[in-house]
Design a protein around this motif. Structure first.
Motif, PDB file in Angstrom:
ATOM      1  N   ALA A 158       0.834  -1.219   0.000  1.00 12.66           N
ATOM      2  CA  ALA A 158       0.000   0.000   0.000  1.00 12.66           C
ATOM      3  C   ALA A 158       0.861   1.259   0.000  1.00 12.66           C
ATOM      4  N   HIS A 159       2.118   1.127   0.481  1.00 13.76           N
ATOM      5  CA  HIS A 159       3.033   2.274   0.512  1.00 13.76           C
ATOM      6  C   HIS A 159       4.335   1.907  -0.190  1.00 13.76           C
ATOM      7  N   ALA A 160       4.269   1.912  -1.546  1.00 11.94           N
ATOM      8  CA  ALA A 160       5.414   1.443  -2.335  1.00 11.94           C
ATOM      9  C   ALA A 160       6.700   2.167  -1.950  1.00 11.94           C
ATOM     10  N   PHE A 161       6.616   3.454  -1.640  1.00  7.95           N
ATOM     11  CA  PHE A 161       7.818   4.187  -1.233  1.00  7.95           C
ATOM     12  C   PHE A 161       8.146   3.957   0.240  1.00  7.95           C
ATOM     13  N   TRP A 162       7.202   4.231   1.121  1.00  9.98           N
ATOM     14  CA  TRP A 162       7.520   4.204   2.559  1.00  9.98           C
ATOM     15  C   TRP A 162       7.924   2.825   3.043  1.00  9.98           C
ATOM     16  N   GLU A 163       7.473   1.775   2.344  1.00 10.54           N
ATOM     17  CA  GLU A 163       7.884   0.414   2.729  1.00 10.54           C
ATOM     18  C   GLU A 163       9.380   0.181   2.525  1.00 10.54           C
TER      19      GLU A 163
ATOM     20  N   PHE B 156       7.609  21.850   4.775  1.00 10.77           N
ATOM     21  CA  PHE B 156       7.305  22.566   3.518  1.00 10.77           C
ATOM     22  C   PHE B 156       7.522  21.709   2.268  1.00 10.77           C
ATOM     23  N   LEU B 157       7.241  20.412   2.376  1.00 13.54           N
ATOM     24  CA  LEU B 157       7.216  19.560   1.180  1.00 13.54           C
ATOM     25  C   LEU B 157       6.009  19.972   0.343  1.00 13.54           C
ATOM     26  N   CYS B 158       6.260  20.318  -0.904  1.00 12.89           N
ATOM     27  CA  CYS B 158       5.153  20.786  -1.757  1.00 12.89           C
ATOM     28  C   CYS B 158       5.442  20.475  -3.220  1.00 12.89           C
TER      29      CYS B 158
ATOM     30  N   ARG C 244       0.919  16.618  -9.451  1.00 11.57           N
ATOM     31  CA  ARG C 244       0.612  15.649  -8.396  1.00 11.57           C
ATOM     32  C   ARG C 244       0.506  14.226  -8.938  1.00 11.57           C
ATOM     33  N   SER C 245       0.733  13.272  -8.019  1.00 10.91           N
ATOM     34  CA  SER C 245       0.562  11.825  -8.268  1.00 10.91           C
ATOM     35  C   SER C 245       1.481  11.277  -9.345  1.00 10.91           C
ATOM     36  N   LYS C 246       2.615  11.951  -9.568  1.00 12.67           N
ATOM     37  CA  LYS C 246       3.611  11.467 -10.528  1.00 12.67           C
ATOM     38  C   LYS C 246       4.839  10.925  -9.806  1.00 12.67           C
ATOM     39  N   ARG C 247       4.720  10.638  -8.519  1.00 13.93           N
ATOM     40  CA  ARG C 247       5.816  10.082  -7.706  1.00 13.93           C
ATOM     41  C   ARG C 247       7.016  11.031  -7.619  1.00 13.93           C
ATOM     42  N   LEU C 248       6.741  12.327  -7.638  1.00 17.75           N
ATOM     43  CA  LEU C 248       7.811  13.310  -7.463  1.00 17.75           C
ATOM     44  C   LEU C 248       8.189  13.440  -5.982  1.00 17.75           C
ATOM     45  N   ALA C 249       7.203  13.286  -5.087  1.00 11.69           N
ATOM     46  CA  ALA C 249       7.486  13.450  -3.645  1.00 11.69           C
ATOM     47  C   ALA C 249       8.565  12.466  -3.170  1.00 11.69           C
ATOM     48  N   PRO C 250       8.508  11.184  -3.533  1.00 12.26           N
ATOM     49  CA  PRO C 250       9.578  10.280  -3.091  1.00 12.26           C
ATOM     50  C   PRO C 250      10.965  10.708  -3.580  1.00 12.26           C
TER      51      PRO C 250
HETATM   52  S1  MYA Z   1       3.904  17.690   5.502  1.00 13.88           S
HETATM   53  C1  MYA Z   1       3.148  18.770   4.337  1.00 13.88           C
HETATM   54  C2  MYA Z   1       3.087  18.115   2.985  1.00 13.88           C
HETATM   55  N1  MYA Z   1       2.595  19.024   1.966  1.00 13.88           N
HETATM   56  C3  MYA Z   1       1.332  19.114   1.571  1.00 13.88           C
HETATM   57  O1  MYA Z   1       0.478  18.402   2.041  1.00 13.88           O
HETATM   58  C4  MYA Z   1       1.056  20.173   0.516  1.00 13.88           C
HETATM   59  C5  MYA Z   1       0.037  19.761  -0.487  1.00 13.88           C
HETATM   60  N2  MYA Z   1       0.383  18.475  -1.108  1.00 13.88           N
HETATM   61  C6  MYA Z   1       1.424  18.299  -1.937  1.00 13.88           C
HETATM   62  O2  MYA Z   1       2.172  19.190  -2.266  1.00 13.88           O
HETATM   63  C7  MYA Z   1       1.619  16.882  -2.452  1.00 13.88           C
HETATM   64  O3  MYA Z   1       0.406  16.167  -2.320  1.00 13.88           O
HETATM   65  C8  MYA Z   1       2.753  16.121  -1.716  1.00 13.88           C
HETATM   66  C9  MYA Z   1       2.802  14.680  -2.205  1.00 13.88           C
HETATM   67  C10 MYA Z   1       4.097  16.779  -2.038  1.00 13.88           C
HETATM   68  C11 MYA Z   1       2.534  16.094  -0.214  1.00 13.88           C
HETATM   69  N3  MYA Z   1       4.838  13.315   3.699  1.00 13.88           N
HETATM   70  O4  MYA Z   1       4.569  12.519  -5.610  1.00 13.88           O
HETATM   71  P1  MYA Z   1       3.508  11.576  -5.210  1.00 13.88           P
HETATM   72  C12 MYA Z   1       3.813   9.950  -0.051  1.00 13.88           C
HETATM   73  C13 MYA Z   1       5.524  12.227   3.299  1.00 13.88           C
HETATM   74  O5  MYA Z   1       2.899  10.779  -6.294  1.00 13.88           O
HETATM   75  P2  MYA Z   1       1.875  13.855  -4.512  1.00 13.88           P
HETATM   76  C14 MYA Z   1       5.600  18.035   5.349  1.00 13.88           C
HETATM   77  O6  MYA Z   1       6.005  18.978   4.745  1.00 13.88           O
HETATM   78  C15 MYA Z   1       2.667   9.015  -0.337  1.00 13.88           C
HETATM   79  O7  MYA Z   1       2.329   8.291   0.846  1.00 13.88           O
HETATM   80  N4  MYA Z   1       5.139  11.419   2.297  1.00 13.88           N
HETATM   81  O8  MYA Z   1       2.339  12.322  -4.377  1.00 13.88           O
HETATM   82  C16 MYA Z   1       6.564  17.024   5.975  1.00 13.88           C
HETATM   83  C17 MYA Z   1       3.258   8.166  -1.427  1.00 13.88           C
HETATM   84  O9  MYA Z   1       4.182   7.221  -0.891  1.00 13.88           O
HETATM   85  P3  MYA Z   1       3.703   5.682  -0.679  1.00 13.88           P
HETATM   86  C18 MYA Z   1       4.006  11.757   1.662  1.00 13.88           C
HETATM   87  O10 MYA Z   1       0.550  13.966  -3.882  1.00 13.88           O
HETATM   88  C19 MYA Z   1       7.147  16.166   4.882  1.00 13.88           C
HETATM   89  C20 MYA Z   1       4.082   9.179  -2.219  1.00 13.88           C
HETATM   90  O11 MYA Z   1       4.334  10.278  -1.325  1.00 13.88           O
HETATM   91  C21 MYA Z   1       3.248  12.869   2.006  1.00 13.88           C
HETATM   92  O12 MYA Z   1       2.041  14.352  -5.876  1.00 13.88           O
HETATM   93  C22 MYA Z   1       7.964  15.017   5.372  1.00 13.88           C
HETATM   94  C23 MYA Z   1       3.303   9.695  -3.410  1.00 13.88           C
HETATM   95  O13 MYA Z   1       4.117  10.609  -4.086  1.00 13.88           O
HETATM   96  C24 MYA Z   1       3.704  13.661   3.084  1.00 13.88           C
HETATM   97  N5  MYA Z   1       3.045  14.754   3.508  1.00 13.88           N
HETATM   98  O14 MYA Z   1       2.928  14.633  -3.580  1.00 13.88           O
HETATM   99  C25 MYA Z   1       8.561  14.208   4.249  1.00 13.88           C
HETATM  100  N6  MYA Z   1       2.181  12.952   1.197  1.00 13.88           N
HETATM  101  O15 MYA Z   1       3.413   5.128  -2.052  1.00 13.88           O
HETATM  102  C26 MYA Z   1       9.311  12.973   4.728  1.00 13.88           C
HETATM  103  C27 MYA Z   1       2.272  11.903   0.360  1.00 13.88           C
HETATM  104  O16 MYA Z   1       4.835   4.968   0.014  1.00 13.88           O
HETATM  105  C28 MYA Z   1      10.650  13.307   5.279  1.00 13.88           C
HETATM  106  N7  MYA Z   1       3.360  11.173   0.628  1.00 13.88           N
HETATM  107  O17 MYA Z   1       2.460   5.759   0.184  1.00 13.88           O
HETATM  108  C29 MYA Z   1      11.400  12.057   5.666  1.00 13.88           C
HETATM  109  C30 MYA Z   1      12.780  12.371   6.283  1.00 13.88           C
HETATM  110  C31 MYA Z   1      13.800  12.752   5.234  1.00 13.88           C
HETATM  111  C32 MYA Z   1      15.159  13.133   5.811  1.00 13.88           C
HETATM  112  C33 MYA Z   1      15.885  11.973   6.406  1.00 13.88           C
HETATM  113  C34 MYA Z   1      17.270  12.361   6.894  1.00 13.88           C
HETATM  114  C35 MYA Z   1      17.976  11.285   7.617  1.00 13.88           C
END
Ligand code: MYA
Ligand code: JJ1
Length: 388
Positions: A1-6, A138-140, A146-152
């Motif tokens: 269910a979480h291809a990236f987070w897994e 500030f992940l944005c 959206r939904s093009k797997r850019l966030a991972p």
């Molecule tokens: S939380 C605030 C996040 N921003 C927003 O909600 C703003 C509005 N939304 C967007 O800009 C997009 O919908 C975002 C996703 C960018 C959120 N945290 O690219 P995708 C996973 C982590 O197709 P999109 C904040 O800023 C999702 O489960 N992962 O999706 C803290 C799926 O993975 P999986 C998230 O909707 C951020 C994958 O992304 C989040 O186009 C902390 C889909 O990617 C989320 N909020 O883009 C980040 N939302 O298939 C982690 C969705 O596995 C930091 N996803 O379920 C980790 C630590 C890194 C540093 C480590 C250092 C050692």
């Protein structure tokens, strides 16, 4: 269910990896910095990486514009966070910050900024361990991408750049459920300007209540209740650091804040952060209350374009009851024309939320750790950390 987070070193939902016999602490051992991948991760060919210089007047506008149009909305898409440029600069320029952790993605041809993620350095105490971490915020991704797997890709790239600074853990919060929350906290809201909140659909008139009775219900004294409460000054930094340090020791997760960090985070900055203290003239500061300014755009309302919200930050009461100190925070926020005062059910907030007429919101905030395992989920009252 979480291809990236897994694939990531985070506590998983599955029983296997959340088994209580596994040790608490790092999930993966640190690598050697020289073994960290040197090349940025690959983006789709139409896009390129950039680092955003938040000191640059134009670049901060680009980050602001991306977020103001594409950042977090409530469940019904009625409100969207509208962090100001001054706020973003403040939040991203914490002591020890590096612009290598302020990462943007641009369209190659137009150079338009289409995505962003940031990290700032922090020392976070988790139970008895003090761990150097990145606070990720500030992940944005632009709505059209959206939904093009850019966030991972953004998350992998910031992880790489954090690793290059010999840092192996991170803390972050999100409104969505991911593997696996360390704590799940709720937003509470205290109306300061009930008529506007109702007019814009932020709240509703309760059953059996008129507008006039509602306005009366939320009325506050004109002046603070605590004699001598005043804005925090630079001279208060050592005393406030001591007060906050002692206070934060009781929580299972809390930041460890230096005087430099306390000065940056708490010294009043117009339109960004407000902090008030009691005591301190030549002596020790006995009480502190603080809140930050985070307006939200009101989506598609012809009358009102922004909601002015104050968010509870760090509050410590020792000479007056906490309820009185927080009443003063509400009064001071009202004097400054805020429409609503928001707080999570973290810290000691449960002790005053109901009595001070906060009501539960429809939003939750989940706290997460990257590459750090805990055996037990925390209760909101065990959380001392506030993320911006
Ligand atoms: S939380 C605030 C996040 N921003 C927003 O909600 C703003 C509005 N939304 C967007 O800009 C997009 O919908 C975002 C996703 C960018 C959120 N945290 O690219 P995708 C996973 C982590 O197709 P999109 C904040 O800023 C999702 O489960 N992962 O999706 C803290 C799926 O993975 P999986 C998230 O909707 C951020 C994958 O992304 C989040 O186009 C902390 C889909 O990617 C989320 N909020 O883009 C980040 N939302 O298939 C982690 C969705 O596995 C930091 N996803 O379920 C980790 C630590 C890194 C540093 C480590 C250092 C050692
Ligand atoms: O602001 C939020 N909810 C409001 C507005 C709801 C509008 C319809 N969805 C709310 N209002 C009720 C207030 C009322 C006042 C009188 C007393 C009773 C209550 O509940 C919510 C929080 O509750 N905000 C969001 O949903 C925004 C996103 C929250 C997740 C944030 C993620 C941050 C990520 C980065 O670190």
């Amino acid at each position: 269910a979480h291809a990236f987070w897994e694939t990531q070193p985070v506590t998983q939902f599955s029983a296997e990896r959340s088994a209580p016999e596994l040790p608490e602490g790092a999930i993966q051992p640190p690598q050697k910095v020289e073994d960290v991948r040197q090349e940025p991760y690959k983006l789709p060919s139409a896009y390129e990486w950039c680092t955003c210089d938040v000191n640059d007047a134009q670049e901060i506008v680009e980050v602001y514009t991306l977020l103001t149009n594409n950042y977090v909305e409530d469940d019904d898409n009625m409100f969207r966070f509208d962090y100001s440029k001054e706020f973003l600069r403040w939040a991203l320029k914490l002591p020890g910050y590096t612009s290598q952790w302020h990462i943007g993605v641009r369209a190659k041809t137009s150079k338009k900024l289409v995505a962003f993620i940031s990290g700032v350095p922090a020392r976070i105490r988790v139970q008895s361990a003090v761990v150097r971490m990145a606070e990720i915020n500030f992940l944005c991704v632009h709505k059209k991408l959206r939904s093009k797997r850019l966030a991972p890709v953004l998350i992998r790239e910031i992880t790489r750049r954090v690793h290059l600074r010999d840092t192996w853990q991170a803390v972050y919060t999100a409104g969505v459920v991911l593997p696996k929350p360390l704590a799940t906290c709720r937003y509470w809201h205290r109306s300061l300007n009930p008529k506007k909140l109702i007019d814009v659909g932020f709240s509703r008139l309760a059953r059996n209540m008129t507008m006039a009775r509602t306005i009366k219900l939320y009325k506050l004294p004109e002046q603070p209740l605590s004699p001598g409460i005043r804005p925090m000054h630079p001279a208060d930094v050592p005393a406030v650091t001591a007060l906050v340090t002692t206070y934060l020791q009781q929580f299972a997760i809390a930041p460890v804040l230096s005087e430099e960090e306390i000065a940056h985070l708490l010294l009043p900055a117009a339109g960004v952060v407000s902090s008030y203290v009691i005591g301190g003239e030549g002596g020790r500061v006995s009480d502190l209350c603080s809140f930050y300014t985070l307006p939200s755009s009101i989506i598609g309302n012809p009358e009102h374009s922004t909601l002015k919200a104050a968010y509870s930050f760090y509050n410590v009461a020792t000479s007056v009851p906490l309820e009185q100190l927080m009443t003063d925070a509400l009064i001071l926020a009202k004097q400054d024309d805020f429409d609503v005062f928001n707080a999570l059910d973290i810290q000691h907030n449960e002790a005053f939320l109901k009595d001070l007429k906060f009501g539960p919101g429809d939003g939750f905030l989940h706290y997460y750790l990257y590459n750090w395992r805990l055996n037990k989920e925390l209760q909101p009252r065990q959380v001392g950390l506030v993320m911006l």
